[in-house]
Design a protein around this motif. Structure first.
Motif, short mmCIF file in Angstrom:
data_model
loop_
_atom_site.label_atom_id
_atom_site.label_comp_id
_atom_site.label_asym_id
_atom_site.label_seq_id
_atom_site.Cartn_x
_atom_site.Cartn_y
_atom_site.Cartn_z
N LEU A 1 0.59 -1.13 -0.18
CA LEU A 1 0.04 -0.18 -0.16
C LEU A 1 1.14 0.93 0.26
O LEU A 1 1.84 1.78 0.52
N ALA A 2 0.06 2.17 -0.78
CA ALA A 2 1.40 3.42 -0.77
C ALA A 2 1.29 3.63 0.60
O ALA A 2 0.21 4.37 0.80
N GLY A 3 2.94 5.01 0.82
CA GLY A 3 2.44 5.65 1.72
C GLY A 3 1.97 6.68 1.57
O GLY A 3 2.24 7.37 0.49
N SER A 4 2.13 7.83 2.62
CA SER A 4 1.37 8.76 2.87
C SER A 4 2.90 9.94 3.54
O SER A 4 3.31 9.73 5.01
N PRO A 5 2.88 11.10 3.55
CA PRO A 5 3.37 11.69 4.97
C PRO A 5 2.10 11.19 6.13
O PRO A 5 3.11 11.20 7.38
N GLU A 6 1.49 11.12 6.43
CA GLU A 6 0.59 10.94 7.70
C GLU A 6 0.56 9.79 7.74
O GLU A 6 0.57 9.12 9.06
N VAL A 7 0.74 8.19 6.65
CA VAL A 7 0.58 7.00 7.16
C VAL A 7 1.35 6.52 6.42
O VAL A 7 2.49 6.39 5.30
N ARG A 8 1.57 5.64 7.89
CA ARG A 8 2.93 4.90 6.61
C ARG A 8 2.53 3.33 6.83
O ARG A 8 3.16 2.76 7.76
N PRO A 9 2.08 2.99 6.15
CA PRO A 9 1.52 0.58 6.07
C PRO A 9 3.17 0.24 6.72
O PRO A 9 4.02 0.62 5.79
N PHE A 10 3.14 -1.19 6.97
CA PHE A 10 3.74 -1.36 7.45
C PHE A 10 3.37 -3.00 7.68
O PHE A 10 2.54 -3.90 8.45
N PRO A 11 4.25 -3.11 5.80
CA PRO A 11 3.77 -4.64 6.48
C PRO A 11 4.08 -6.30 6.95
O PRO A 11 5.30 -5.79 6.81
N THR A 12 3.58 -7.72 7.56
CA THR A 12 4.14 -7.67 7.89
C THR A 12 3.98 -9.21 8.03
O THR A 12 2.76 -9.49 7.35
N THR A 13 4.89 -10.19 8.05
CA THR A 13 4.20 -11.57 7.93
C THR A 13 3.80 -11.85 9.89
O THR A 13 3.06 -13.31 9.55
N ARG A 14 4.30 -11.74 11.10
CA ARG A 14 4.14 -11.42 12.16
C ARG A 14 3.36 -11.03 12.34
O ARG A 14 2.89 -9.88 13.43
N TRP A 15 1.39 -11.58 12.44
CA TRP A 15 0.42 -10.57 12.40
C TRP A 15 -0.16 -10.60 14.09
O TRP A 15 -0.22 -11.97 14.68
#
Length: 427
Positions: free
Chosen positions: A208-222
């Motif tokens: 997912l594309a990020g922005s100055p307000e949001v940083r998506p953090f993909p993880t395999t350890r949910w």
């Protein structure tokens, strides 16, 4: 039959018609006008039930209606405006109820998918309502604030989760997006933890594309998630580890925030150390040092600086934040540093926590309790530890030396910090 006779009969017939309908004879009406006149007459003078059943009286009205062509009847009914199609009220009320329910559950926020699919609002309506003078605001791509006032920190944090959640899922479930990092810690009241940019966990390999307000953090350890102030969030121990992993803050800021998480009771230092190890963060010197301090019992930056200062001397190693009890088991106090064999305590009193009258009195009462049980106390401020550490060390050295010849040993029993009961939420 001669022409004269035919003319006479026609004239007589017309006269008979004039006598029966004088108004029509005087002003012959167009067929469409006749229909309108008949309708106006029926609206102004509704027929009596008995008259409506009388075939003799209803015949003229029937004949007049037959005179009007079908096309004129269709034109006499006003057509709906082409740009505003008429729709029944029953279709509007469920739409408004769905919009209100979504806004109430989500702090007056909604996604474009929820507005168009669930509430049935046309895209053009969303565009018009989010204009500069409209009643809605666009906080993030496809995320709207359904109010005119500015958003608060909770709404900004939830907007980040709504942006990162999968469109077809329930964004409040925490299954596809959850707040973590500094924003999640800030919701818990951790001072200095940044609200923005908001780190949001998403399931890998989704991107997912990020922005100055949001940083998506993909993880395999949910992780396991919980709800904090109505916002799906990770547990404090995972939020602290994710903050340490993604922050570019100075080492002292990282040390302070991690210490506050433990000091506030949101997680145990051993659990935090295990989480940092699972995330492979102990290879970073600043994080490894902060984790070691927490395991040793340090709970603040001032205590960490005092520990560094004392480690460079030949003084005995103290217990940090040990809980002291009287012989009968009554809790006495928990000094910042304590030498159990010598009965000496170091108290670091910052103005931030001791500047009020009640806090100052509580500090004095704690010191009196310690001294009443034979414990000698050295008090210092964080600035003294930082700027004049030699003076603090000299005072401690003097008291530690004097206690060797002290006839009355302290009566307090020290329990190490590892026995400190901390609150660890199950969810």
């Amino acid at each position: 039959m001669n022409p004269t006779t035919g003319t006479t009969r026609t004239t007589c017939a017309r006269q008979a018609t004039h006598q029966a309908h004088p108004a029509q004879a005087t002003h012959p009406a167009h067929p469409a006008q006749a229909t309108d006149q008949a309708r106006s007459a029926q609206a102004a003078h509704p027929a009596h039930p008995a008259q409506a059943t009388n075939p003799a009286r209803s015949a003229p009205a029937t004949n007049q209606t037959r005179l009007a062509p079908a096309t004129n009847q269709a034109q006499s009914v006003p057509a709906p405006h082409p740009t505003h199609p008429a729709r029944p009220r029953s279709a509007t009320r469920p739409r408004q109820a769905s919009e209100a329910t979504t806004a109430r559950r989500q702090l007056n926020l909604a996604t474009r998918h929820q507005l168009t699919t669930t509430a049935g609002i046309p895209p053009g309506t969303i565009t018009s309502r989010t204009r500069p003078d409209g009643p809605w605001q666009r906080l993030l791509p496809r995320v709207y604030l359904l109010q005119t006032g500015p958003p608060d920190q909770r709404q900004r944090a939830l907007a980040a989760v709504l942006y990162a959640a999968e469109p077809g899922s329930d964004p409040l479930s925490g299954d596809t997006a959850a707040l973590t990092g500094g924003a999640a810690l800030a919701l818990l009241g951790i001072r200095e933890a940044p609200y923005t940019p908001a780190d949001v966990l998403i399931r890998a390999p989704r991107k997912l594309a990020g922005s100055p307000e949001v940083r998506p953090f993909p993880t395999t350890r949910w992780p396991r998630t919980n709800t904090v102030s109505g916002i799906p969030s990770t547990r404090p121990v995972r939020a602290a580890a994710d903050f340490a992993a993604r922050t570019d803050e100075p080492a002292d800021r990282i040390r302070s925030i991690l210490a506050q998480v433990v000091q506030s009771g949101w997680c145990h230092p051993q659990d935090l150390h295990a989480e940092l190890r699972s995330a492979r963060l102990l290879t970073r010197p600043a994080i490894r040092a902060a984790a070691a301090e927490l395991l040793a019992g340090v709970r603040s930056v001032a205590e960490a600086q005092a520990r560094d200062t004392l480690s460079a001397t030949d003084l005995p190693t103290p217990l940090w934040n040990a809980r002291l009890h009287t012989p009968d088991g009554t809790f006495l106090a928990s000094p910042d540093a304590y030498w159990p064999d010598e009965g000496v305590a170091l108290e670091i009193d910052s103005a931030e926590y001791h500047y009020t009258r009640d806090s100052w009195h509580a500090t004095l009462h704690r010191r009196l309790r310690l001294e009443s049980h034979g414990i000698l106390v050295v008090s210092a401020t964080p600035s003294m530890i930082r700027d004049t550490p030699a003076e603090v060390v000299a005072a401690l050295r003097t008291l530690l030396t004097l206690t060797t010849t002290r006839p009355t040993p302290p009566t307090a029993l020290a329990r190490g910090h590892q026995q400190l009961a901390l609150f660890r939420p199950d969810s």
